[in-house]
Design a protein around this motif. Sequence first.
Motif, short mmCIF file in Angstrom:
data_model
loop_
_atom_site.label_atom_id
_atom_site.label_comp_id
_atom_site.label_asym_id
_atom_site.label_seq_id
_atom_site.Cartn_x
_atom_site.Cartn_y
_atom_site.Cartn_z
N TRP A 345 50.47 19.85 36.78
CA TRP A 345 50.62 21.20 37.35
C TRP A 345 49.31 22.00 37.33
N ARG A 488 55.24 23.70 40.43
CA ARG A 488 55.23 22.36 39.82
C ARG A 488 55.55 22.45 38.34
N LEU A 489 55.04 23.47 37.68
CA LEU A 489 55.30 23.64 36.25
C LEU A 489 56.77 23.93 36.00
#
Length: 566
Positions: A345, A488-489
């Motif tokens: 990420w 994404r995280l």
Amino acid sequence: MAAAHDLAGSFHVLYTDGRSLYVQGSASGLRQVYYAQPRDTEPYAVSDSAEILARLAGSTPRIEMVAWGMVHPGFDYGLTEGTYWTGVRRLPADQRLRVTGDRVERSTWWTPPPSDLPIREGAPRLRAALDEAVAVRVATADGLSADLSGGMDSTSLCFLMAEQGAPFQSFVEQTIDPNHDDAHWAAIAAREIGRDLTVLRPEDVPGPYDGIWDPAEGLVQSVPYGLGEPYTLIRNRTRKIAMSRIFADTGATVHIGGFGGDELFTVAPSYFSDLYATSPLKAVRGIRDLARLRRWTLPSVLRALARQQSYTGWFEEQLRSLHLPRPDTIGPTVDWGPQLRVTPWSTGAGAEAIRSLAHAGDSGRTPQAPTRSVHTCVAGHRIGGQRLAPLRALMQHQGILLSLPYMDDKVLEAALAISRAEAQPGQGFKPALKAAMRVDASKTALSRSTKGEFSMSVHRGLARNRKALLGLFEDSLLAEHGLVDIDRLRSTIRDTMRPEYETNALELTVAAEAWMRAVAEHTEAPRPVTAGAPDARPDGPLANGPLANGPLANGRLTNGRLAFPC
């Protein structure tokens, strides 16, 4: 100052001749030294706390260091002398600082000893160093408690304390994993050494990631965060607070831990690269059993051994490949360090920040030792010493001093002096420590072939605290500074089947976000940089990028209350 090095224990050394002040920490890296010049022409200040110096100098946070700190499993200790605060520098562990007013000079005071003692000679010296390390703690502590996991490191220390007649309460952590057998082995060892054992069950103390974020309170700071650097062991922060209070309730003021034993007594596979330089056939024969165990193919092993990269070459290769996806399989680990990657990420700006730091004026290119295997040991010890500093401060906040005999310089030197050939991978589990303790120590610890691990507890803690962690990253400062791809995280946090690598890397990201939020509460609004004050903004390609424009860029640490007064 040389005479002080002969003393047992772990400590800073300060000396003055009336004109200059000389300061050094410990070779193990446990005793850190930082220095800063608050303003040009003013005298230098020296401390064991980067936070104190940052407040004194009105320093600004170095956002690019946050990117550096999120690399997993972590950059080599020797690759930067920078800290998370502008104008504050870390003294390398093998260096001595001479301060004369507004001038500083550095010199080398420590080098690793030759690793040339046969184990039959080195083991008694190691045992003597451990005896002295334990004795100085027994003699000076008002009350003692200790970790007793049933493994070789902690059991050996508990045996030595018992042998010296010290009263202490031992503790072991029980996990939700039915295959985790620490408590079983610890109970046997406690009976053998004749000391009481307290088993901390999962319901007795908070679990991983408990108590970090509260929807109403935000970042939980009932025990304040230190601001010198992120607390990289954050998943168990609340747990360690609770455990420290339990230790203190027994009357203990000092808690003995076995940290450092793994780094000290486990010789890295990179030993075979060292051996290959002088005896290629012997190296190939020696690594075969390890290669079969780790499923390394013979061609991949031969290629890895034949590379014989320099330290600088290895590091430059890591920098070039930082942004690449992590391979599905990891090949032979026989180089100067592990394969490093930014998190999945992380952003391009984060990777560029790391490269910029690596080529900055406070970066280094010198290994911690001439050979790979000794370098890996010393670097691991020093990385551990640096990462344990926030934990030691956290426990001291509860009235408990975390004391670590394996991090003493005399113990470090005694272990390093034993021939790598006689302690190499494939020669049994921690042969040097086993030889040192063989005569009269617990036979249980010497015979155990398992090692407890905590992944099931970590995954359960992530699942239990998923909503809280997503809350921590709402309005994320890491994202606002361009360091992470927040979508994404969040996907990784929601994912119940993430790879182990992502699970481990996530802890460093949580630590970075928590640190930035804690810092944001203690910094003044951005203001113009004045002459003589350190500049927070990155140079080069990052000067106009997102790292230079986030909410913490140029915000200065105020001179308010210290999180952990010294």
